[in-house]
Design a protein around this motif. Sequence first.
Motif, PDB file in Angstrom:
ATOM      1  N   ASN A  75     -10.642   9.251  -6.018  1.00  7.80           N
ATOM      2  CA  ASN A  75     -11.796   8.830  -5.225  1.00  7.80           C
ATOM      3  C   ASN A  75     -11.398   8.048  -3.963  1.00  7.80           C
ATOM      4  OD1 ASN A  75     -14.568   8.710  -4.783  1.00  7.80           O
ATOM      5  ND2 ASN A  75     -14.751   6.702  -5.763  1.00  7.80           N
ATOM      6  N   VAL A  76     -10.340   8.516  -3.322  1.00 11.22           N
ATOM      7  CA  VAL A  76      -9.881   7.891  -2.073  1.00 11.22           C
ATOM      8  C   VAL A  76     -10.818   8.355  -0.948  1.00 11.22           C
ATOM      9  CG1 VAL A  76      -7.953   7.782  -0.426  1.00 11.22           C
ATOM     10  CG2 VAL A  76      -7.491   7.873  -2.886  1.00 11.22           C
ATOM     11  N   PRO A  77     -11.292   7.544  -0.077  1.00 12.38           N
ATOM     12  CA  PRO A  77     -10.920   6.149   0.189  1.00 12.38           C
ATOM     13  C   PRO A  77     -12.007   5.147  -0.236  1.00 12.38           C
ATOM     14  CG  PRO A  77     -11.891   7.073   2.169  1.00 12.38           C
ATOM     15  CD  PRO A  77     -12.101   8.071   1.049  1.00 12.38           C
ATOM     16  N   TRP A  78     -12.653   5.360  -1.346  1.00 12.83           N
ATOM     17  CA  TRP A  78     -13.858   4.572  -1.658  1.00 12.83           C
ATOM     18  C   TRP A  78     -13.640   3.444  -2.659  1.00 12.83           C
ATOM     19  CZ3 TRP A  78     -16.327   5.993   2.283  1.00 12.83           C
ATOM     20  CH2 TRP A  78     -16.341   7.324   2.695  1.00 12.83           C
ATOM     21  N   GLU A  79     -12.396   3.114  -3.015  1.00 10.37           N
ATOM     22  CA  GLU A  79     -12.176   2.089  -4.038  1.00 10.37           C
ATOM     23  C   GLU A  79     -11.738   0.730  -3.455  1.00 10.37           C
ATOM     24  OE1 GLU A  79     -12.668   2.582  -7.441  1.00 10.37           O
ATOM     25  OE2 GLU A  79     -13.491   4.526  -6.910  1.00 10.37           O
ATOM     26  N   GLY A  80     -11.618   0.664  -2.153  1.00  9.37           N
ATOM     27  CA  GLY A  80     -11.374  -0.621  -1.502  1.00  9.37           C
ATOM     28  C   GLY A  80      -9.976  -1.198  -1.669  1.00  9.37           C
ATOM     29  N   PHE A  96       2.977  14.010  12.422  1.00 13.08           N
ATOM     30  CA  PHE A  96       2.071  13.901  13.558  1.00 13.08           C
ATOM     31  C   PHE A  96       1.341  12.565  13.586  1.00 13.08           C
ATOM     32  CE2 PHE A  96       1.907  18.425  14.918  1.00 13.08           C
ATOM     33  CZ  PHE A  96       1.927  18.185  16.262  1.00 13.08           C
ATOM     34  N   SER A  97       1.795  11.634  12.733  1.00 10.55           N
ATOM     35  CA  SER A  97       1.052  10.381  12.587  1.00 10.55           C
ATOM     36  C   SER A  97       1.476   9.358  13.642  1.00 10.55           C
ATOM     37  CB  SER A  97       1.267   9.813  11.182  1.00 10.55           C
ATOM     38  OG  SER A  97       0.806  10.723  10.245  1.00 10.55           O
ATOM     39  N   ASN A  98       1.116   9.619  14.869  1.00 14.20           N
ATOM     40  CA  ASN A  98       1.530   8.711  15.943  1.00 14.20           C
ATOM     41  C   ASN A  98       0.813   7.366  15.888  1.00 14.20           C
ATOM     42  OD1 ASN A  98       3.181  10.737  16.777  1.00 14.20           O
ATOM     43  ND2 ASN A  98       1.884  11.436  18.456  1.00 14.20           N
ATOM     44  N   LEU A  99      -0.467   7.406  15.530  1.00 17.63           N
ATOM     45  CA  LEU A  99      -1.223   6.149  15.420  1.00 17.63           C
ATOM     46  C   LEU A  99      -0.684   5.317  14.249  1.00 17.63           C
ATOM     47  CD1 LEU A  99      -3.617   4.340  16.264  1.00 17.63           C
ATOM     48  CD2 LEU A  99      -5.044   5.660  14.690  1.00 17.63           C
ATOM     49  N   SER A 100      -0.474   5.971  13.096  1.00 17.90           N
ATOM     50  CA  SER A 100       0.107   5.261  11.936  1.00 17.90           C
ATOM     51  C   SER A 100       1.452   4.667  12.307  1.00 17.90           C
ATOM     52  CB  SER A 100       0.316   6.210  10.756  1.00 17.90           C
ATOM     53  OG  SER A 100      -0.862   6.829  10.401  1.00 17.90           O
ATOM     54  N   LEU A 160      -4.245   1.054  -0.720  1.00 21.98           N
ATOM     55  CA  LEU A 160      -3.869   2.464  -0.853  1.00 21.98           C
ATOM     56  C   LEU A 160      -4.905   3.343  -0.145  1.00 21.98           C
ATOM     57  CD1 LEU A 160      -2.244   4.786  -2.491  1.00 21.98           C
ATOM     58  CD2 LEU A 160      -4.140   4.637  -4.061  1.00 21.98           C
ATOM     59  N   ASP A 161      -6.187   3.026  -0.322  1.00 24.71           N
ATOM     60  CA  ASP A 161      -7.261   3.814   0.284  1.00 24.71           C
ATOM     61  C   ASP A 161      -7.142   3.823   1.804  1.00 24.71           C
ATOM     62  OD1 ASP A 161      -9.414   4.359  -2.054  1.00 24.71           O
ATOM     63  OD2 ASP A 161      -8.426   2.442  -2.343  1.00 24.71           O
ATOM     64  N   LEU A 162      -6.849   2.649   2.338  1.00 24.93           N
ATOM     65  CA  LEU A 162      -6.714   2.508   3.788  1.00 24.93           C
ATOM     66  C   LEU A 162      -5.554   3.358   4.307  1.00 24.93           C
ATOM     67  CD1 LEU A 162      -7.772   0.780   6.229  1.00 24.93           C
ATOM     68  CD2 LEU A 162      -5.859  -0.740   5.768  1.00 24.93           C
ATOM     69  N   GLU A 163      -4.415   3.251   3.623  1.00 24.02           N
ATOM     70  CA  GLU A 163      -3.215   3.975   4.042  1.00 24.02           C
ATOM     71  C   GLU A 163      -3.433   5.489   3.962  1.00 24.02           C
ATOM     72  OE1 GLU A 163      -0.242   3.447   5.294  1.00 24.02           O
ATOM     73  OE2 GLU A 163      -0.554   1.315   5.537  1.00 24.02           O
ATOM     74  N   VAL A 164      -3.980   5.946   2.836  1.00 20.63           N
ATOM     75  CA  VAL A 164      -4.174   7.390   2.648  1.00 20.63           C
ATOM     76  C   VAL A 164      -5.208   7.917   3.638  1.00 20.63           C
ATOM     77  CG1 VAL A 164      -4.892   9.192   1.021  1.00 20.63           C
ATOM     78  CG2 VAL A 164      -3.504   7.292   0.216  1.00 20.63           C
ATOM     79  N   ALA A 165      -6.288   7.152   3.833  1.00 21.16           N
ATOM     80  CA  ALA A 165      -7.335   7.594   4.765  1.00 21.16           C
ATOM     81  C   ALA A 165      -6.772   7.748   6.174  1.00 21.16           C
ATOM     82  CB  ALA A 165      -8.483   6.586   4.759  1.00 21.16           C
ATOM     83  N   LEU A 166      -5.953   6.788   6.580  1.00 24.48           N
ATOM     84  CA  LEU A 166      -5.358   6.830   7.922  1.00 24.48           C
ATOM     85  C   LEU A 166      -4.463   8.055   8.079  1.00 24.48           C
ATOM     86  CD1 LEU A 166      -4.945   5.253  10.611  1.00 24.48           C
ATOM     87  CD2 LEU A 166      -2.977   4.159   9.553  1.00 24.48           C
ATOM     88  N   GLY A 221       0.811  -1.215   0.000  1.00 25.67           N
ATOM     89  CA  GLY A 221       0.000   0.000   0.000  1.00 25.67           C
ATOM     90  C   GLY A 221       0.845   1.265   0.000  1.00 25.67           C
ATOM     91  N   ILE A 222       1.940   1.261  -0.767  1.00 30.31           N
ATOM     92  CA  ILE A 222       2.822   2.440  -0.801  1.00 30.31           C
ATOM     93  C   ILE A 222       2.070   3.632  -1.397  1.00 30.31           C
ATOM     94  CG2 ILE A 222       4.838   3.407  -1.990  1.00 30.31           C
ATOM     95  CD1 ILE A 222       6.357   0.886  -1.377  1.00 30.31           C
ATOM     96  N   ILE A 223       2.134   4.760  -0.702  1.00 32.89           N
ATOM     97  CA  ILE A 223       1.381   5.948  -1.115  1.00 32.89           C
ATOM     98  C   ILE A 223       2.115   6.738  -2.193  1.00 32.89           C
ATOM     99  CG2 ILE A 223       0.595   8.216  -0.333  1.00 32.89           C
ATOM    100  CD1 ILE A 223      -0.073   7.042   2.327  1.00 32.89           C
ATOM    101  N   VAL A 224       3.424   6.829  -2.046  1.00 31.61           N
ATOM    102  CA  VAL A 224       4.147   7.649  -3.026  1.00 31.61           C
ATOM    103  C   VAL A 224       5.512   7.044  -3.365  1.00 31.61           C
ATOM    104  CG1 VAL A 224       5.006   9.228  -1.235  1.00 31.61           C
ATOM    105  CG2 VAL A 224       5.000   9.981  -3.593  1.00 31.61           C
ATOM    106  N   CYS A 225       5.781   6.959  -4.658  1.00 33.60           N
ATOM    107  CA  CYS A 225       7.116   6.602  -5.132  1.00 33.60           C
ATOM    108  C   CYS A 225       7.783   7.911  -5.501  1.00 33.60           C
ATOM    109  CB  CYS A 225       7.032   5.728  -6.371  1.00 33.60           C
ATOM    110  SG  CYS A 225       6.206   4.199  -6.068  1.00 33.60           S
ATOM    111  N   PRO A 226       8.817   8.292  -4.779  1.00 37.05           N
ATOM    112  CA  PRO A 226       9.405   9.608  -5.021  1.00 37.05           C
ATOM    113  C   PRO A 226       9.857   9.787  -6.465  1.00 37.05           C
ATOM    114  CG  PRO A 226      10.785   8.267  -3.585  1.00 37.05           C
ATOM    115  CD  PRO A 226       9.505   7.540  -3.748  1.00 37.05           C
ATOM    116  N   GLY A 227       9.528  10.934  -7.006  1.00 37.32           N
ATOM    117  CA  GLY A 227       9.863  11.227  -8.403  1.00 37.32           C
ATOM    118  C   GLY A 227      11.349  11.179  -8.677  1.00 37.32           C
ATOM    119  N   CYS A 228      12.147  11.338  -7.638  1.00 39.27           N
ATOM    120  CA  CYS A 228      13.588  11.412  -7.851  1.00 39.27           C
ATOM    121  C   CYS A 228      14.284  10.094  -7.561  1.00 39.27           C
ATOM    122  CB  CYS A 228      14.172  12.496  -6.961  1.00 39.27           C
ATOM    123  SG  CYS A 228      13.818  12.221  -5.225  1.00 39.27           S
TER     124      CYS A 228
END
Lengths: 356, 43
Positions: free
Chosen positions: A238-243, B8-12, A246-252, A156-163
């Motif tokens: 459409n995060v976090p509605w696609e199940g 600030f993501s202490n829970l994460s 990634l949605d879980l990670e971003v929502a958290l 569930g990686i959110i971002v792959c750094p552009g660099c």
Amino acid sequence: MTSPNLTLAVVIPAYNEAAIIQHTLNHLTTHISPRHIYLVDDHSTDNTTRLARVYTKNILRRRKNHGKGAALNAAIAKWRLTQSYDLIMPLDADTIVTPTFFPAIIQRFTKDTHHHLACVSGQVRTRPDNWLTGYRAWEYEIGQSIHKTAQSYIKGIIVCPGCATVYRASVFRTLKFSTHSLAEDMDLTFAIHRHHLGQIAYEAKAIIITQDPKKLGDFLRQIDRWYTGLWQCIVKYNVPWEGQRLDLEVALMATEGLFSGLVLGLILLLAPYSFSLNPGLILFPLLIDIGLFLTPTIIYANLRQRQAPLVRYLLHFYFLRAVSSFVFIAAFFKVMVNKETTMKWFSPQRYYLGKM
Amino acid sequence: MAQPLYSFSNLSLILHLIVIGVVKLIHLVIRPIQSLARLARKN
């Protein structure tokens, strides 16, 4: 670059990078042949192209400034990189590739015989030489060695750094870099998840060194761009509605970011009243936060990076955390309420990195 | 690179540390036990 089986092209989008482009290319050409390096000058007004020409002949000079994503797309299309290479790596003009980077990444792709991997992102490091870059060094260390490592395990990686990311060329047969996002690397990562193009891996041994803002104004503009870009991606995909994971990670992450910022704002607003009423109301959560989270993570980052003690910046870090949270909330309102979609290049002041 | 807000993501942080811990545990403890069990079954 070529391994026994894999060929790799490096694409550098550049806009007014005369101060550092020679230094970057000088390092890069020690690891990769100049004929596999492609530079797009996005209508610079300085002599970026002239300086880069010493190192590579593959230079595309754009007649108008269209932004980083469009510059990368133009390079991939012009040189038909998806047809002539197995792997493509976009590289920022301010980034230094260390000797471990390419071997570690190539090894990861070589082991992936069934082509499950869409991309592998390396570890980004900075040089902590003042309170702002020290804060960024801490953020990178925690963000990568804890958050991204765990995200890599649960896919569930959110971002792959552009660099610091190498993509399978096939990714760009399906996707292009977004030209309307303030965080084109995050946009592409979300798109890879949504299109089910393959796994995204994190390789800690593949290290690159980037430049980060050394002035507060540059720092604020940079995080404003990042956080605005994040909220744009959240809306677009459409995060976090696609199940997906990634949605879980971003929502958290987003919920916690908003919540922490609002709580901190409330604490600061009510501080004079509550402090006179009961100092423990303010001091207890503050001490828990500093003692259990901030200080241990700073010490951890310090031990991992073996650099000058970051703990001396403890109070600076607390200030920057608060500022980051408020910028995060402001970016939320900009995107969700004002529907802001402006897009422009932002380059903080560049510094010569010296001998690596 | 665009860096998400994690300061600030202490829970994460706690949740991700648990994930890493579980994975490391699987690597360190369960896999060797599985290999031993496989060896024992062969013998």
